[in-house]
Design a protein around this motif. Structure first.
Motif, PDB file in Angstrom:
ATOM      1  N   ASP A 161       0.836  -1.192   0.000  1.00  0.00           N
ATOM      2  CA  ASP A 161       0.000   0.000   0.000  1.00  0.00           C
ATOM      3  C   ASP A 161       0.878   1.252   0.000  1.00  0.00           C
ATOM      4  O   ASP A 161       1.742   1.406   0.875  1.00  0.00           O
ATOM      5  CB  ASP A 161      -0.904   0.007   1.232  1.00  0.00           C
ATOM      6  N   PRO A 162       0.694   2.153  -0.973  1.00  0.00           N
ATOM      7  CA  PRO A 162       1.575   3.330  -1.083  1.00  0.00           C
ATOM      8  C   PRO A 162       1.601   4.194   0.168  1.00  0.00           C
ATOM      9  O   PRO A 162       2.665   4.698   0.558  1.00  0.00           O
ATOM     10  CB  PRO A 162       0.996   4.098  -2.278  1.00  0.00           C
ATOM     11  N   GLU A 163       0.459   4.374   0.814  1.00  0.00           N
ATOM     12  CA  GLU A 163       0.416   5.225   1.997  1.00  0.00           C
ATOM     13  C   GLU A 163       1.201   4.599   3.148  1.00  0.00           C
ATOM     14  O   GLU A 163       1.976   5.279   3.841  1.00  0.00           O
ATOM     15  CB  GLU A 163      -1.028   5.479   2.425  1.00  0.00           C
ATOM     16  N   LEU A 164       1.015   3.294   3.351  1.00  0.00           N
ATOM     17  CA  LEU A 164       1.746   2.611   4.410  1.00  0.00           C
ATOM     18  C   LEU A 164       3.247   2.608   4.121  1.00  0.00           C
ATOM     19  O   LEU A 164       4.068   2.826   5.026  1.00  0.00           O
ATOM     20  CB  LEU A 164       1.236   1.179   4.568  1.00  0.00           C
ATOM     21  N   ARG A 165       3.606   2.361   2.876  1.00  0.00           N
ATOM     22  CA  ARG A 165       5.029   2.377   2.513  1.00  0.00           C
ATOM     23  C   ARG A 165       5.627   3.752   2.788  1.00  0.00           C
ATOM     24  O   ARG A 165       6.753   3.874   3.294  1.00  0.00           O
ATOM     25  CB  ARG A 165       5.209   2.005   1.049  1.00  0.00           C
ATOM     26  N   GLY A 166       4.873   4.782   2.475  1.00  0.00           N
ATOM     27  CA  GLY A 166       5.357   6.132   2.706  1.00  0.00           C
ATOM     28  C   GLY A 166       5.569   6.421   4.175  1.00  0.00           C
ATOM     29  O   GLY A 166       6.560   7.053   4.566  1.00  0.00           O
ATOM     30  N   GLN A 167       4.650   5.947   5.022  1.00  0.00           N
ATOM     31  CA  GLN A 167       4.782   6.185   6.458  1.00  0.00           C
ATOM     32  C   GLN A 167       5.965   5.416   7.044  1.00  0.00           C
ATOM     33  O   GLN A 167       6.710   5.941   7.879  1.00  0.00           O
ATOM     34  CB  GLN A 167       3.481   5.804   7.171  1.00  0.00           C
ATOM     35  N   ILE A 168       6.144   4.172   6.597  1.00  0.00           N
ATOM     36  CA  ILE A 168       7.302   3.402   7.041  1.00  0.00           C
ATOM     37  C   ILE A 168       8.585   4.078   6.565  1.00  0.00           C
ATOM     38  O   ILE A 168       9.572   4.178   7.299  1.00  0.00           O
ATOM     39  CB  ILE A 168       7.223   1.954   6.531  1.00  0.00           C
ATOM     40  N   GLY A 169       8.557   4.565   5.323  1.00  0.00           N
ATOM     41  CA  GLY A 169       9.708   5.268   4.793  1.00  0.00           C
ATOM     42  C   GLY A 169      10.055   6.509   5.599  1.00  0.00           C
ATOM     43  O   GLY A 169      11.228   6.836   5.796  1.00  0.00           O
TER      44      GLY A 169
ATOM     45  N   LEU B  85      18.960   5.196  -0.310  1.00  0.00           N
ATOM     46  CA  LEU B  85      17.857   4.313   0.058  1.00  0.00           C
ATOM     47  C   LEU B  85      16.981   4.937   1.128  1.00  0.00           C
ATOM     48  O   LEU B  85      15.748   4.844   1.067  1.00  0.00           O
ATOM     49  CB  LEU B  85      18.395   2.964   0.530  1.00  0.00           C
ATOM     50  N   ALA B  86      17.616   5.591   2.105  1.00  0.00           N
ATOM     51  CA  ALA B  86      16.841   6.230   3.175  1.00  0.00           C
ATOM     52  C   ALA B  86      15.896   7.285   2.619  1.00  0.00           C
ATOM     53  O   ALA B  86      14.765   7.446   3.096  1.00  0.00           O
ATOM     54  CB  ALA B  86      17.780   6.848   4.204  1.00  0.00           C
ATOM     55  N   GLU B  87      16.345   7.986   1.607  1.00  0.00           N
ATOM     56  CA  GLU B  87      15.527   9.043   1.005  1.00  0.00           C
ATOM     57  C   GLU B  87      14.381   8.483   0.176  1.00  0.00           C
ATOM     58  O   GLU B  87      13.397   9.186  -0.079  1.00  0.00           O
ATOM     59  CB  GLU B  87      16.407   9.941   0.137  1.00  0.00           C
ATOM     60  N   HIS B  88      14.500   7.219  -0.235  1.00  0.00           N
ATOM     61  CA  HIS B  88      13.500   6.653  -1.158  1.00  0.00           C
ATOM     62  C   HIS B  88      12.833   5.378  -0.638  1.00  0.00           C
ATOM     63  O   HIS B  88      12.087   4.743  -1.385  1.00  0.00           O
ATOM     64  CB  HIS B  88      14.164   6.362  -2.515  1.00  0.00           C
ATOM     65  N   MET B  89      13.086   5.016   0.616  1.00  0.00           N
ATOM     66  CA  MET B  89      12.531   3.765   1.137  1.00  0.00           C
ATOM     67  C   MET B  89      11.021   3.693   0.937  1.00  0.00           C
ATOM     68  O   MET B  89      10.476   2.636   0.557  1.00  0.00           O
ATOM     69  CB  MET B  89      12.865   3.615   2.623  1.00  0.00           C
ATOM     70  N   GLY B  90      10.333   4.766   1.165  1.00  0.00           N
ATOM     71  CA  GLY B  90       8.879   4.762   1.042  1.00  0.00           C
ATOM     72  C   GLY B  90       8.367   4.606  -0.373  1.00  0.00           C
ATOM     73  O   GLY B  90       7.178   4.381  -0.590  1.00  0.00           O
ATOM     74  N   GLU B  91       9.271   4.707  -1.358  1.00  0.00           N
ATOM     75  CA  GLU B  91       8.886   4.577  -2.767  1.00  0.00           C
ATOM     76  C   GLU B  91       9.153   3.179  -3.311  1.00  0.00           C
ATOM     77  O   GLU B  91       8.745   2.869  -4.441  1.00  0.00           O
ATOM     78  CB  GLU B  91       9.654   5.598  -3.605  1.00  0.00           C
ATOM     79  N   VAL B  92       9.859   2.346  -2.557  1.00  0.00           N
ATOM     80  CA  VAL B  92      10.153   0.991  -3.019  1.00  0.00           C
ATOM     81  C   VAL B  92       8.844   0.218  -3.144  1.00  0.00           C
ATOM     82  O   VAL B  92       8.008   0.262  -2.240  1.00  0.00           O
ATOM     83  CB  VAL B  92      11.120   0.287  -2.047  1.00  0.00           C
ATOM     84  N   PRO B  93       8.614  -0.488  -4.256  1.00  0.00           N
ATOM     85  CA  PRO B  93       7.311  -1.120  -4.512  1.00  0.00           C
ATOM     86  C   PRO B  93       6.837  -2.093  -3.438  1.00  0.00           C
ATOM     87  O   PRO B  93       5.640  -2.164  -3.154  1.00  0.00           O
ATOM     88  CB  PRO B  93       7.530  -1.842  -5.853  1.00  0.00           C
TER      89      PRO B  93
ATOM     90  N   ILE C  68      13.103  -5.437   4.579  1.00  0.00           N
ATOM     91  CA  ILE C  68      13.737  -5.789   3.312  1.00  0.00           C
ATOM     92  C   ILE C  68      13.019  -5.101   2.153  1.00  0.00           C
ATOM     93  O   ILE C  68      11.955  -5.553   1.711  1.00  0.00           O
ATOM     94  CB  ILE C  68      13.728  -7.315   3.090  1.00  0.00           C
ATOM     95  N   PRO C  69      13.549  -3.978   1.640  1.00  0.00           N
ATOM     96  CA  PRO C  69      12.977  -3.374   0.439  1.00  0.00           C
ATOM     97  C   PRO C  69      13.185  -4.317  -0.736  1.00  0.00           C
ATOM     98  O   PRO C  69      14.258  -4.926  -0.885  1.00  0.00           O
ATOM     99  CB  PRO C  69      13.784  -2.083   0.283  1.00  0.00           C
TER     100      PRO C  69
END
Length: 215
Positions: free
Chosen positions: A54-62, A103-111, A182-183
């Motif tokens: 889920d994009p929103e959840l990934r973004g929050q984890i990121g 990676l830290a800057e983009h973790m929330g964007e990893v599929p 694990i991204p």
């Protein structure tokens, strides 16, 4: 690829994760089916696998991950500060650090974000190898299976500074502990090769520390 090639070229993929190409959940399931063949203490199989798409959840984890990463990079103890008296190793550490920042800057964007967890009513006191030894081999098997299928991964734990917040976000029960984040994504290019490592004899000890055969 051969087994030896798989084992020696499964690298941490950070800058080369394809953030725009979707990863089929069926492919992730294939990797997890293989991971479930890993050993666990007493054959308990107390692991659980949180797969976040889920994009929103990934973004929050990121966001949590980046917050923790920024504190780590500013602490003076990150990998970028290691081996300053060895120019060759220091250069490698700088490259690794730069990729970790990316990676830290983009973790929330990893599929796909995969969080292997283990059920434990409380963490044991003292040495915890017995507990995590029932989870981490399976997590590594997942990463190897992903590599064999053209997916890149990286072993990360910085989000654990906010383990309780992430647990609440994902609705984890109180007795489920996270082991790693694990991204997972397709990677760009395919030039992975064995990394430079210390010679075996620098770290090998036969029978006892400093005993015969130790260097």
């Amino acid at each position: 690829m051969t087994i030896d090639e798989l084992l020696t070229t499964t690298r941490s993929v950070r800058k080369r994760l394809d953030l725009d190409r979707p990863v089929p959940i069926e492919l992730v399931r294939e990797c997890l089916e293989i991971a479930l063949q890993a050993p666990s203490g007493g054959n308990r199989q107390g692991w659980h696998w949180i797969v976040v798409t889920d994009p929103e959840l990934r973004g929050q984890i990121g966001d949590y991950y980046q917050r923790s990463a920024q504190a780590y990079f500013a602490s003076g103890v990150s990998g970028a500060h290691l081996y300053k008296d060895d120019p060759a190793r220091a250069e490698v550490q700088q490259r690794v650090s730069a990729s970790a920042v990316h990676l830290a800057e983009h973790m929330g964007e990893v599929p796909v974000l995969v969080i292997p967890c283990i059920q434990a009513s409380k963490l044991p006191e003292g040495n915890q190898a017995g507990l995590w030894g029932s989870l981490l081999p399976a997590a590594w098997s997942y990463m190897l299976a992903a590599r064999a299928r053209g997916l890149g991964t990286a072993w990360t734990t910085l989000h654990l500074a906010y383990e309780s917040e992430v647990a609440e976000l994902l609705g984890l029960p109180g007795d489920v502990r996270q082991g790693v984040l694990i991204p997972t994504a397709y990677y760009t290019g395919d030039t992975f090769k064995p990394a430079s490592r210390l010679p075996l004899d620098d770290v090998l000890h036969l029978d006892r520390w400093g005993g015969p055969g130790a260097v």
